[in-house]
Design a protein around this motif. Structure first.
Motif, PDB file in Angstrom:
ATOM      1  N   HIS A 346     -10.882  -1.171 -15.702  1.00  0.00           N
ATOM      2  CA  HIS A 346     -11.345  -2.551 -15.522  1.00  0.00           C
ATOM      3  C   HIS A 346     -10.179  -3.464 -15.887  1.00  0.00           C
ATOM      4  CE1 HIS A 346     -15.799  -1.245 -16.202  1.00  0.00           C
ATOM      5  NE2 HIS A 346     -15.511  -1.290 -14.911  1.00  0.00           N
ATOM      6  N   THR A 347      -9.277  -3.636 -14.963  1.00  0.00           N
ATOM      7  CA  THR A 347      -8.044  -4.373 -15.209  1.00  0.00           C
ATOM      8  C   THR A 347      -7.387  -4.701 -13.882  1.00  0.00           C
ATOM      9  OG1 THR A 347      -5.913  -4.304 -16.388  1.00  0.00           O
ATOM     10  CG2 THR A 347      -6.642  -2.266 -15.367  1.00  0.00           C
ATOM     11  N   THR A 348      -6.398  -5.558 -13.935  1.00  0.00           N
ATOM     12  CA  THR A 348      -5.597  -5.861 -12.756  1.00  0.00           C
ATOM     13  C   THR A 348      -4.417  -4.903 -12.674  1.00  0.00           C
ATOM     14  OG1 THR A 348      -4.230  -7.447 -13.972  1.00  0.00           O
ATOM     15  CG2 THR A 348      -6.223  -8.306 -12.897  1.00  0.00           C
ATOM     16  N   ALA A 349      -3.725  -4.930 -11.538  1.00  0.00           N
ATOM     17  CA  ALA A 349      -2.582  -4.038 -11.340  1.00  0.00           C
ATOM     18  C   ALA A 349      -1.467  -4.309 -12.338  1.00  0.00           C
ATOM     19  CB  ALA A 349      -2.062  -4.177  -9.914  1.00  0.00           C
ATOM     20  N   ASP A 350      -1.374  -5.522 -12.860  1.00  0.00           N
ATOM     21  CA  ASP A 350      -0.340  -5.841 -13.853  1.00  0.00           C
ATOM     22  C   ASP A 350      -0.466  -4.993 -15.111  1.00  0.00           C
ATOM     23  OD1 ASP A 350       1.133  -7.897 -12.570  1.00  0.00           O
ATOM     24  OD2 ASP A 350      -0.474  -9.327 -12.987  1.00  0.00           O
ATOM     25  N   HIS A 351      -1.667  -4.488 -15.370  1.00  0.00           N
ATOM     26  CA  HIS A 351      -1.909  -3.720 -16.596  1.00  0.00           C
ATOM     27  C   HIS A 351      -2.496  -2.348 -16.277  1.00  0.00           C
ATOM     28  CE1 HIS A 351      -0.953  -7.383 -18.694  1.00  0.00           C
ATOM     29  NE2 HIS A 351      -1.871  -8.014 -18.002  1.00  0.00           N
ATOM     30  N   ARG A 352      -2.020  -1.752 -15.193  1.00  0.00           N
ATOM     31  CA  ARG A 352      -2.533  -0.455 -14.747  1.00  0.00           C
ATOM     32  C   ARG A 352      -2.370   0.595 -15.845  1.00  0.00           C
ATOM     33  NH1 ARG A 352       0.023   3.826 -12.455  1.00  0.00           N
ATOM     34  NH2 ARG A 352       1.923   2.616 -12.056  1.00  0.00           N
ATOM     35  N   PRO A 353      -3.397   1.393 -16.097  1.00  0.00           N
ATOM     36  CA  PRO A 353      -3.275   2.495 -17.053  1.00  0.00           C
ATOM     37  C   PRO A 353      -2.241   3.514 -16.595  1.00  0.00           C
ATOM     38  CG  PRO A 353      -5.583   1.996 -16.632  1.00  0.00           C
ATOM     39  CD  PRO A 353      -4.792   1.228 -15.618  1.00  0.00           C
ATOM     40  N   LEU A 354      -1.484   4.062 -17.550  1.00  0.00           N
ATOM     41  CA  LEU A 354      -0.417   5.007 -17.260  1.00  0.00           C
ATOM     42  C   LEU A 354      -0.699   6.369 -17.913  1.00  0.00           C
ATOM     43  CD1 LEU A 354       2.681   2.705 -17.988  1.00  0.00           C
ATOM     44  CD2 LEU A 354       1.692   3.239 -15.746  1.00  0.00           C
ATOM     45  N   GLY A 355      -0.159   7.404 -17.332  1.00  0.00           N
ATOM     46  CA  GLY A 355      -0.245   8.733 -17.916  1.00  0.00           C
ATOM     47  C   GLY A 355      -1.424   9.540 -17.407  1.00  0.00           C
ATOM     48  N   ASN A 356      -1.342  10.860 -17.580  1.00  0.00           N
ATOM     49  CA  ASN A 356      -2.323  11.759 -16.971  1.00  0.00           C
ATOM     50  C   ASN A 356      -3.721  11.580 -17.552  1.00  0.00           C
ATOM     51  OD1 ASN A 356      -2.692  14.176 -19.122  1.00  0.00           O
ATOM     52  ND2 ASN A 356      -0.574  13.489 -19.134  1.00  0.00           N
ATOM     53  N   GLN A 357      -3.827  11.300 -18.859  1.00  0.00           N
ATOM     54  CA  GLN A 357      -5.172  11.128 -19.423  1.00  0.00           C
ATOM     55  C   GLN A 357      -5.814   9.848 -18.908  1.00  0.00           C
ATOM     56  OE1 GLN A 357      -6.491  13.370 -22.525  1.00  0.00           O
ATOM     57  NE2 GLN A 357      -4.658  13.119 -23.790  1.00  0.00           N
ATOM     58  N   ASN A 358      -5.027   8.815 -18.731  1.00  0.00           N
ATOM     59  CA  ASN A 358      -5.571   7.588 -18.145  1.00  0.00           C
ATOM     60  C   ASN A 358      -5.947   7.790 -16.686  1.00  0.00           C
ATOM     61  OD1 ASN A 358      -5.929   5.431 -19.924  1.00  0.00           O
ATOM     62  ND2 ASN A 358      -3.755   4.918 -19.938  1.00  0.00           N
ATOM     63  N   ARG A 359      -5.147   8.540 -15.948  1.00  0.00           N
ATOM     64  CA  ARG A 359      -5.487   8.795 -14.551  1.00  0.00           C
ATOM     65  C   ARG A 359      -6.797   9.574 -14.474  1.00  0.00           C
ATOM     66  NH1 ARG A 359       0.185   9.608 -14.488  1.00  0.00           N
ATOM     67  NH2 ARG A 359       0.008  11.890 -14.497  1.00  0.00           N
ATOM     68  N   ALA A 360      -6.988  10.522 -15.382  1.00  0.00           N
ATOM     69  CA  ALA A 360      -8.239  11.278 -15.397  1.00  0.00           C
ATOM     70  C   ALA A 360      -9.420  10.402 -15.803  1.00  0.00           C
ATOM     71  CB  ALA A 360      -8.112  12.464 -16.350  1.00  0.00           C
ATOM     72  N   ARG A 361      -9.188   9.463 -16.708  1.00  0.00           N
ATOM     73  CA  ARG A 361     -10.264   8.595 -17.184  1.00  0.00           C
ATOM     74  C   ARG A 361     -10.925   7.802 -16.051  1.00  0.00           C
ATOM     75  NH1 ARG A 361      -7.631   5.427 -22.332  1.00  0.00           N
ATOM     76  NH2 ARG A 361      -9.068   6.185 -23.926  1.00  0.00           N
ATOM     77  N   LYS A 362     -10.172   7.484 -15.022  1.00  0.00           N
ATOM     78  CA  LYS A 362     -10.737   6.671 -13.938  1.00  0.00           C
ATOM     79  C   LYS A 362     -11.962   7.359 -13.351  1.00  0.00           C
ATOM     80  CE  LYS A 362      -9.416   4.074  -9.810  1.00  0.00           C
ATOM     81  NZ  LYS A 362      -8.314   3.759  -8.853  1.00  0.00           N
ATOM     82  N   LEU A 363     -11.849   8.633 -13.071  1.00  0.00           N
ATOM     83  CA  LEU A 363     -12.990   9.383 -12.535  1.00  0.00           C
ATOM     84  C   LEU A 363     -14.001   9.705 -13.626  1.00  0.00           C
ATOM     85  CD1 LEU A 363     -12.963  12.264  -9.982  1.00  0.00           C
ATOM     86  CD2 LEU A 363     -14.188  12.551 -12.131  1.00  0.00           C
ATOM     87  N   ILE A 364     -13.511  10.187 -14.778  1.00  0.00           N
ATOM     88  CA  ILE A 364     -14.408  10.668 -15.835  1.00  0.00           C
ATOM     89  C   ILE A 364     -15.302   9.556 -16.339  1.00  0.00           C
ATOM     90  CG2 ILE A 364     -14.498  11.618 -18.166  1.00  0.00           C
ATOM     91  CD1 ILE A 364     -11.745  12.972 -17.485  1.00  0.00           C
ATOM     92  N   TYR A 365     -14.715   8.421 -16.709  1.00  0.00           N
ATOM     93  CA  TYR A 365     -15.500   7.327 -17.276  1.00  0.00           C
ATOM     94  C   TYR A 365     -16.487   6.758 -16.265  1.00  0.00           C
ATOM     95  CZ  TYR A 365     -12.777   6.981 -21.623  1.00  0.00           C
ATOM     96  OH  TYR A 365     -12.206   7.213 -22.847  1.00  0.00           O
ATOM     97  N   THR A 366     -16.031   6.625 -15.025  1.00  0.00           N
ATOM     98  CA  THR A 366     -16.919   6.085 -14.000  1.00  0.00           C
ATOM     99  C   THR A 366     -18.093   7.026 -13.756  1.00  0.00           C
ATOM    100  OG1 THR A 366     -15.053   4.957 -12.930  1.00  0.00           O
ATOM    101  CG2 THR A 366     -17.041   5.275 -11.612  1.00  0.00           C
ATOM    102  N   HIS A 367     -17.805   8.311 -13.657  1.00  0.00           N
ATOM    103  CA  HIS A 367     -18.858   9.306 -13.403  1.00  0.00           C
ATOM    104  C   HIS A 367     -19.865   9.344 -14.541  1.00  0.00           C
ATOM    105  CE1 HIS A 367     -20.671  13.020 -11.896  1.00  0.00           C
ATOM    106  NE2 HIS A 367     -20.617  13.474 -13.137  1.00  0.00           N
TER     107      HIS A 367
END
Length: 390
Positions: A346-367
């Protein structure tokens, strides 16, 4: 009960025992030993975890990340549906809600140029809902939990296109009361989730064939019987963009050094009660800090076990958070926490989450958010700060 969970529970009972005596020695212990022990633990972690990053803000995705994220989400879904069948579903992580508190988030003027990007580009005050919570995956009495607390900050009225389309006006910041995460990466996280499902999470750390003892030590150095969720420091553990080419970590710390006295036999919901005592009588101010990545080798993006050294890049205060005097512990307001979804995307592209755990969080948290709300038969709610509770 099978032998494995019984051994796990016996070890965790020692944590509960330590928490009962913790208030009598832990401050002195931390003052003398915490930093040296963290430095020693980090020394070994750095030598064991080879960091291939050579550039600032560098992400190195690995093959199969999407499948790995889906596997973690499935494991946590299995746990949630089993544990909360026929009753109100809670989060599978950051589980126990101590309170959702009304706040004001104020971006400060005259920030360093590298931080004046996106959300932090100019001074502004926003309404926010802040959720303070415990580690999970269950909700035991506070003296029996792991001693690592969580914070979720949902800032509202934030313009700009968001990276998730389920909310249009929010900016979320997440943290825990340890500078490093429980697992270094998503590959290790799935191992922990599988142990959690069979009720033996301690075995993830103590497995002699695949030890994560150093990660356990790091968590243990910050885990304790806490005085109040308002009186501890939190870290994001994982990095985020702050404009093009700048990676940062977040931290939130109390502006005051006040500490609430812990009773000898604290009640099961002590942390909620201590928050209520404070906010019934006074405002609380927290400082919001940013730390810029300045060394790609010593400050990795992809490894959440490695602390970014403050001697290389100190945290800089960029905002303050005001929690006004309030009553927050009504059943209606506590129920409000269940319909809220805190997600670093829940952020703009200026503050995109970085790293593999953050990339995984996008699916995990939403699901998992959709799963919990479906089980509870409640809608997803994007708050705007106008919510009122009895």
């Amino acid at each position: 009960m099978p032998l494995g969970p019984r051994i796990n529970d016996a070890i965790l009972s020692l944590v509960t025992l330590e928490h009962r005596v913790d208030p009598y020695f832990r401050d002195a212990f931390n003052a003398l030993f915490q930093r040296p022990l963290v430095d020693i633990t980090q020394f070994f972690l750095r030598h064991l975890h080879r960091n291939p990053e050579t550039q600032l803000c560098q992400e190195i995705p690995s093959a199969g990340e999407a499948e790995l994220a889906a596997a973690i989400a499935l494991e946590m879904e299995k746990f949630t549906t089993r544990e909360y069948h026929g009753r109100i579903a809670e989060r599978a992580g950051n589980t126990k809600t101590y309170g959702v508190v009304r706040a004001e988030f104020e971006v400060l003027p005259d920030l360093p140029a590298q931080f004046r990007k996106g959300f932090f580009a100019q001074p502004q005050r926003y309404p926010a809902w802040i959720r303070f919570s415990g580690p999970g995956p269950l909700s035991p009495p506070d003296v029996a939990d792991a001693g690592i607390l969580s914070i979720g900050i949902k800032v509202m009225g934030v313009p700009g296109e968001k990276l998730l389309d389920d909310e249009k006006w929010t900016q979320d910041f997440l943290g825990i009361s340890s500078p490093t995460f429980t697992t270094p990466n998503a590959t290790e996280n799935i191992k922990l989730q599988r142990q959690i499902y069979v009720r033996t999470p301690v075995f993830y750390f103590l497995n002699p064939l695949d030890s994560h003892l150093l990660d356990m030590v790091m968590q243990g150095l910050y885990a304790r019987m806490n005085t109040s969720p308002l009186e501890v420091r939190y870290w994001s553990c994982v990095p985020y963009l702050c404009g093009e080419g700048v990676a940062v970590k977040y931290s939130i710390q109390p502006a005051s050094g006040h500490k609430t006295r812990i009773p000898w036999n604290p009640p099961a919901n002590w942390l909620q009660q201590s928050m209520a005592i404070t906010l019934n009588h006074s405002d609380v101010e927290l400082d919001f800090l940013l730390q810029a990545q300045t060394d790609p080798h010593r400050m990795p993006v992809e490894d959440a076990s490695i602390e970014w050294p403050e001697r290389l890049s100190p945290f800089i205060r960029v905002a303050k958070i005001i929690l006004p005097r309030q009553t927050f512990d009504s059943p209606e307001q506590l129920a409000f926490a269940r319909v809220l979804s805190y997600n670093p995307w829940h952020t703009t592209a200026d503050h995109r989450p970085l790293g593999n755990q953050n990339r995984a969080r996008k699916l995990i948290y939403t699901h998992l958010s959709k799963l919990r709300q479906s089980m509870n038969q409640v809608p997803h709610v994007e708050p705007n700060g106008s919510e009122v509770f009895i």
